[in-house]
Design an enzyme around this catalytic site. Structure first.
Site, PDB file in Angstrom:
ATOM      1  N   ASP A   1      27.061 -14.374  28.447  1.00 17.22           N
ATOM      2  CA  ASP A   1      25.649 -14.156  28.510  1.00 17.22           C
ATOM      3  C   ASP A   1      25.067 -12.615  28.252  1.00 17.22           C
ATOM      4  O   ASP A   1      24.280 -12.025  29.128  1.00 17.22           O
ATOM      5  CB  ASP A   1      25.165 -14.381  29.910  1.00 17.22           C
ATOM      6  CG  ASP A   1      23.844 -14.251  30.421  1.00 17.22           C
ATOM      7  OD1 ASP A   1      22.838 -14.680  29.458  1.00 17.22           O
ATOM      8  OD2 ASP A   1      23.337 -14.095  31.597  1.00 17.22           O
TER       9      ASP A   1
ATOM     10  N   TYR B   1      26.339 -18.261  42.634  1.00 15.24           N
ATOM     11  CA  TYR B   1      24.868 -18.378  42.500  1.00 15.24           C
ATOM     12  C   TYR B   1      24.161 -19.472  43.290  1.00 15.24           C
ATOM     13  O   TYR B   1      23.279 -20.040  42.887  1.00 15.24           O
ATOM     14  CB  TYR B   1      24.538 -18.699  40.972  1.00 15.24           C
ATOM     15  CG  TYR B   1      24.655 -17.173  40.315  1.00 15.24           C
ATOM     16  CD1 TYR B   1      23.635 -16.366  40.265  1.00 15.24           C
ATOM     17  CD2 TYR B   1      26.002 -16.988  39.683  1.00 15.24           C
ATOM     18  CE1 TYR B   1      23.960 -14.944  39.634  1.00 15.24           C
ATOM     19  CE2 TYR B   1      26.154 -15.709  39.128  1.00 15.24           C
ATOM     20  CZ  TYR B   1      25.376 -14.681  38.934  1.00 15.24           C
ATOM     21  OH  TYR B   1      25.433 -13.673  38.432  1.00 15.24           O
TER      22      TYR B   1
ATOM     23  N   GLU C   1      35.067 -15.138  34.685  1.00 17.98           N
ATOM     24  CA  GLU C   1      34.593 -16.545  34.630  1.00 17.98           C
ATOM     25  C   GLU C   1      35.326 -17.531  33.637  1.00 17.98           C
ATOM     26  O   GLU C   1      34.826 -18.052  33.005  1.00 17.98           O
ATOM     27  CB  GLU C   1      33.111 -16.643  34.617  1.00 17.98           C
ATOM     28  CG  GLU C   1      32.299 -15.919  35.772  1.00 17.98           C
ATOM     29  CD  GLU C   1      31.041 -16.572  35.874  1.00 17.98           C
ATOM     30  OE1 GLU C   1      30.329 -17.208  34.769  1.00 17.98           O
ATOM     31  OE2 GLU C   1      30.285 -16.233  36.702  1.00 17.98           O
TER      32      GLU C   1
ATOM     33  N   GLU D   1      29.376 -11.125  41.755  1.00 20.05           N
ATOM     34  CA  GLU D   1      27.981 -11.389  41.350  1.00 20.05           C
ATOM     35  C   GLU D   1      27.331 -12.295  42.524  1.00 20.05           C
ATOM     36  O   GLU D   1      27.910 -13.208  42.764  1.00 20.05           O
ATOM     37  CB  GLU D   1      28.078 -12.149  39.842  1.00 20.05           C
ATOM     38  CG  GLU D   1      28.455 -11.160  38.570  1.00 20.05           C
ATOM     39  CD  GLU D   1      28.612 -12.024  37.254  1.00 20.05           C
ATOM     40  OE1 GLU D   1      27.672 -12.756  37.131  1.00 20.05           O
ATOM     41  OE2 GLU D   1      29.207 -11.627  36.282  1.00 20.05           O
TER      42      GLU D   1
END
Ligand code: BDP
Length: 593
Positions: free
Chosen positions: A163, A463, A408, A500
């Protein structure tokens, strides 16, 4: 690989500036021998810079393939048998370099330095033509991986699974330096602490044969210890230790024959024990961010002005650490982190090894991650080289306390276990002194994850409240607490770091109802995570995502890039920055660093 330093035996010449530039539309320049002559119809390009946002044409910006750089270089004066070395801080992702008509080196990988001794190529010349073909293509066997297709017009299209935008070009300084024929080729420094005494163990590799001796100097320039021989141990009584917030550096002046190389040294220890992360024997709590090398117009180029400003902002906020997400940062950044006493989690470019994700967003790509046609044995070999290359470059930085060998990746399949076992071992073999970890994705909670036992710490990107439980922070908090309990139960003794967390936030978007995308929601979601962290002693750090907004490919989930920054891309603080600042300054006071 040692970084470039001036010394009484080494001179350094800067080749940065405006170079000739040409995009290789058909990728035929190598076959056509473009390096044999001045580039025809060349435009210009600054070095260092990503080329993408400098040009004005979208097809050029998104070109997939070779970018050609060229300039004339005046051969610098050197003494007697001195050698002349040409060095690139990085070129993204692959490079071929010619001196006049002769190829002098090829390098694979976008974020590590490479160099070649060009003394014999320039013998008897006053000037030479330096040509570089930079290739920005990502393939299944590269790190990071990607693949290329063509669209209905025949245009090449690059796909990748990470990303951030695939910026390319000569991203870091290009230098020429001289060194004596016999020279200091490599140095490994390991430090230990005994009470108030600092122990500096060193190991010097030389090129050519010459006597080795070392002097350790304090920051004021006084010699505090000396030794002869290529390996040895120095003791410093009442040493000034390197510590978070106190970037005290000694200099190990290494002599090999006529050569002198000044190696900076911070005396400190790192250890993981009983769910704690210890620096100099004391529990350390990470406060900070995952970052990117990303700026307007410059893209991923190193820039001293932006670097110093970013550190000032991090200090203003009370941060004490960051992760070099998702690739090795410029050597200048690592030097500066040493000096500023910042603590760094140092990451390889192994991002996007997960076809269950697309651009950081859930959504399968329709491929298996690990297979002979996708991420395969060749990719694993590239990955191993990236791990070893990063450690070789950064092993002597006191700021580096932990290696992150991937971000990840897929880790919930038997194939992932097979893939990662030798890589974790390679990292440990290359550096037995620091803990090693990888950064875990939400798709691999403790009940599904298969590789954590290879590593020393647990690093989590989560998240809750954004990609799942969107906008429902009560459910998000419950899910987060439940998952954390699972990690603690399954992996007792391993410290947990949040590497994160945070929502996309449009700067200026205010909302009375505090809903997703608003500045209020960023405050609420970060505060929810912080509440959970404060209740969990096994959590030893919070690095929110991201320090600043950054560029990505266009997509329905991205508005002119990723907006999870604490600061905008221009480095203006979002309201959450002030709220988190209060928290971090209070923690700094409490924790002393
Ligand atoms: C994680 C990635 C990061 C992304 C982030 C996001 O590690 O690179 O930018 O999520 O989605 O998956 O914002």
């Amino acid at each position: 690989m040692l970084t470039v330093r001036e010394s009484s035996s080494r001179s350094v010449f800067d080749l940065d500036g405006i170079w000739d530039f040409k995009i290789d539309k058909d990728n035929q320049g190598v076959e056509q021998g473009w390096f044999n002559a001045p580039l025809s119809e060349a435009s210009t390009m600054p070095v260092p810079a990503s080329y993408n946002d400098v040009v004005t044409d979208i097809d050029q910006r998104d070109h997939v393939g070779y970018l050609w750089y060229q300039r004339e270089v005046r051969v610098p004066r050197k003494l007697g048998s001195d050698r002349l070395v040409l060095r690139f801080g990085s070129a993204t992702h692959n490079a071929i370099v010619w001196v006049d008509d002769t190829e002098v080196m090829r390098h694979q990988g976008g974020y590590l330095p490479f160099e070649a001794d060009i003394t014999d190529n320039i013998a008897g010349k006053e000037t030479f033509r330096l040509t570089v073909a930079v290739d920005n293509r990502l393939e299944w066997t590269s790190i990071p991986p990607g693949y290329i297709t063509t669209d209905s017009t025949g245009k090449r299209v690059q796909t990748y699974f990470h990303d951030f935008y695939n910026y390319a070009g000569i991203h870091r300084s290009v230098k020429l330096y001289t060194r004596p024929e016999t020279y200091v080729k490599d140095i490994t420094v390991v430090t230990e602490i005994e009470g108030t005494t600092g122990i500096v163990k060193y190991d010097v590799v030389t090129g050519g044969s010459g006597e080795v001796s070392v002097n350790l100097k304090c920051a004021c320039g006084k010699v505090v210890a000396s030794a002869d021989g290529a390996q040895g141990e120095l003791r410093v009584e009442d040493a000034h230790f390197w510590a978070p917030g106190d970037g005290y550096l000694y200099t190990l002046e290494v002599h090999a024959g006529e050569d002198v190389y000044p190696q900076t040294v911070g005396i400190r220890t790192v250890e993981v024990k009983d769910s704690q992360f210890l620096i100099n024997g004391k529990p350390f709590y990470f406060r900070g961010y995952g970052r990117h090398e990303d700026n307007t117009v410059r893209g991923k180029a190193h820039d001293d002005v932006m670097m110093v400003h970013d550190f000032e902002l991090m200090k203003w906020q009370g941060a004490n650490s960051f992760r070099t997400s998702h690739y090795p940062y410029a050597e200048e950044v690592m030097d500066y982190a040493d000096r500023m006493g910042f603590v760094v989690i140092d990451e390889t470019p192994a991002v996007g090894l997960n076809t269950g994700l697309g651009g950081g967003i859930f959504g399968s790509q329709g491929f298996k991650t690990f297979s002979p046609e996708t991420v395969n044995e060749k990719t694993q070999e590239t990955h191993r080289r990236e791990i070893e290359g990063l450690i070789a470059r950064d092993k002597n930085h006191p700021c580096v306390v932990l290696w992150a060998i991937a971000n990840e990746p897929e880790t919930n399949t038997p194939e992932s276990r097979e893939y990662f076992e030798p890589l974790a071992a390679a990292a440990k073999a290359a550096d037995p002194t620091r803990p090693v970890g990888y950064v875990n994705v939400m798709l691999s909670p403790p009940e599904l994850e298969k590789i954590t036992d290879f590593f020393d710490v647990i690093m989590l990107n989560r998240y809750y409240g954004w990609y799942v439980n969107t906008g429902n922070l009560a459910d998000a908090e419950k899910a987060l607490r439940d998952e954390v309990k699972g990690w603690i139960k399954d992996y007792p003794g391993k410290p947990i770091l949040f590497t994160e967390y945070g929502p996309d936030t449009m700067s200026g978007q205010a909302d009375l109802y505090r809903r997703p995308w608003s500045q209020e929601f960023q405050i609420d979601m970060l505060s929810m995570f912080h509440r959970v962290f404060d209740d969990t002693p096994e959590i030893v750090g919070e690095q929110m995502w991201n320090f600043a907004d950054f560029m990505t490919i266009p997509g329905i989930m991205r508005v002119g890039g990723n907006k999870k920054g604490m600061f905008t891309r221009e480095r203006d603080p979002k309201p959450a920055a002030y709220v988190v600042r209060e928290r971090w300054l209070a923690k700094k006071k409490e924790q002393g660093c």
